[in-house]
Enzyme design. Structure first.
Site: not given
Ligand code: YH5
Length: 286
Positions: A221, A255
């Protein structure tokens, strides 16, 4: 000892578990049936299971800041074939969605866990989940994905996120969802500045104290990109650092995108935690 009943697959949470992220986005080279993207999604899921993932989190709607919304039919077309194909793999299948229709169809297709970044606030979601009898993860988000990172504000981020989650848990229980089927997640990066995310991570104990399984997702993230000043595909080491900190503080499910690396991290943290308990017991006996 907590064992979550995820349909026909029990999930033992006596030690932290890895949830592997499986994003299903349409393949521009495939025909209308999306066969190629379903096949590559299946291959990716199998690789994550072999690397030690206990859960595969399947998402057909992007919740990244600025992403376009996806219709129910489009989301079903993306995720259902993949869930059906993975029905009998030795890992729990989680569906990352906020749409009640997708939740119901996913559980019928073999999903054993619901992961809702909107914490069942969409119309009909509470009622749908009450009838499904699988666990659900409630995540905190401030604002909406398109605009949530513009100017996130809290007076006390830990208390506000904690209180939101408590209220959502009570709404679930009032709607007939068994408390033993509820997980919570502070929602790293969802309407939070870097400082908010760091405060939440340093005070994860506030969330483990809720007595419900705790899920966290920080892998790749922006909070990590900001700290190490690296693009999204170079954030593995940063992701492993925060996975370790979360597991050490009692997070039950982490996750991640890079499963094999994270599994090793969790094995090491778990070994230290188990030894800490053992050596404390030994000193108490002496
Ligand atoms: C979460 O924390 N996150 S989707 C932006 C990125 C990299 C990754 C800029 N679904 C979560 O993974 N479900 C997502 O780079 C989730 N908890 C739960 N329960 C976002 C994501 C991401 C966004």
């Amino acid at each position: 000892m907590t064992i979550l009943d995820c349909g026909d697959k029990p999930l033992d949470l006596s030690q932290p578990r890895i949830m592997g992220v499986l994003n299903i986005t349409p393949d521009s080279f495939s025909d209308g049936g999306n066969f190629l993207s379903a096949q590559s999604a299946y291959d990716h899921a199998m690789a994550m299971v072999e690397a030690g993932a206990s859960i595969i989190d399947i998402g057909g709607e992007s919740t990244r800041p600025g992403a376009a919304e996806v219709s129910v039919d489009e989301e079903l077309d993306r995720v259902i074939p993949v869930i059906e194909a993975l029905r009998s793999v030795p890992a729990v299948i989680s569906i990352d969605t906020s749409k009640p229709a997708v939740m119901s169809a996913a559980v019928s297709a073999g999903a054993g866990l619901l992961n809702d970044v909107r914490a069942l606030q969409e119309p009909g979601a509470l009622e749908a989940v009450a009838g499904l009898r699988v666990p659900v993860c409630l995540m905190h988000m401030q604002g909406l994905p398109r605009t949530m990172q513009q100017a996130p504000h809290y007076d006390d981020v830990v208390e506000e996120v904690h209180d939101f989650l408590l209220q959502r848990v009570e709404s679930c229980v009032a709607a007939g969802i068994d408390r033993r089927r509820i997980l919570v997640d502070p929602g790293f990066g969802f309407g939070k500045s870097l400082q908010h995310n760091l405060t939440l991570l340093a005070q994860l104990n506030r969330f483990t104290e809720m007595g419900l399984p705790l899920l966290v997702g920080m892998s790749r993230k922006s909070m990590l990109g900001t700290i190490v000043d690296k693009p999204v595909d170079e954030r593995l080491y940063a992701s492993l650092a925060v996975a370790s900190l979360a597991a050490w503080q009692g997070a039950d499910i982490i996750r991640v995108h890079e499963v094999a690396e994270s599994v090793d991290v969790i094995k090491v943290v778990t070994a230290v935690m188990e030894n800490r308990h053992n050596s404390q017991n030994q000193r108490a006996r002496e």
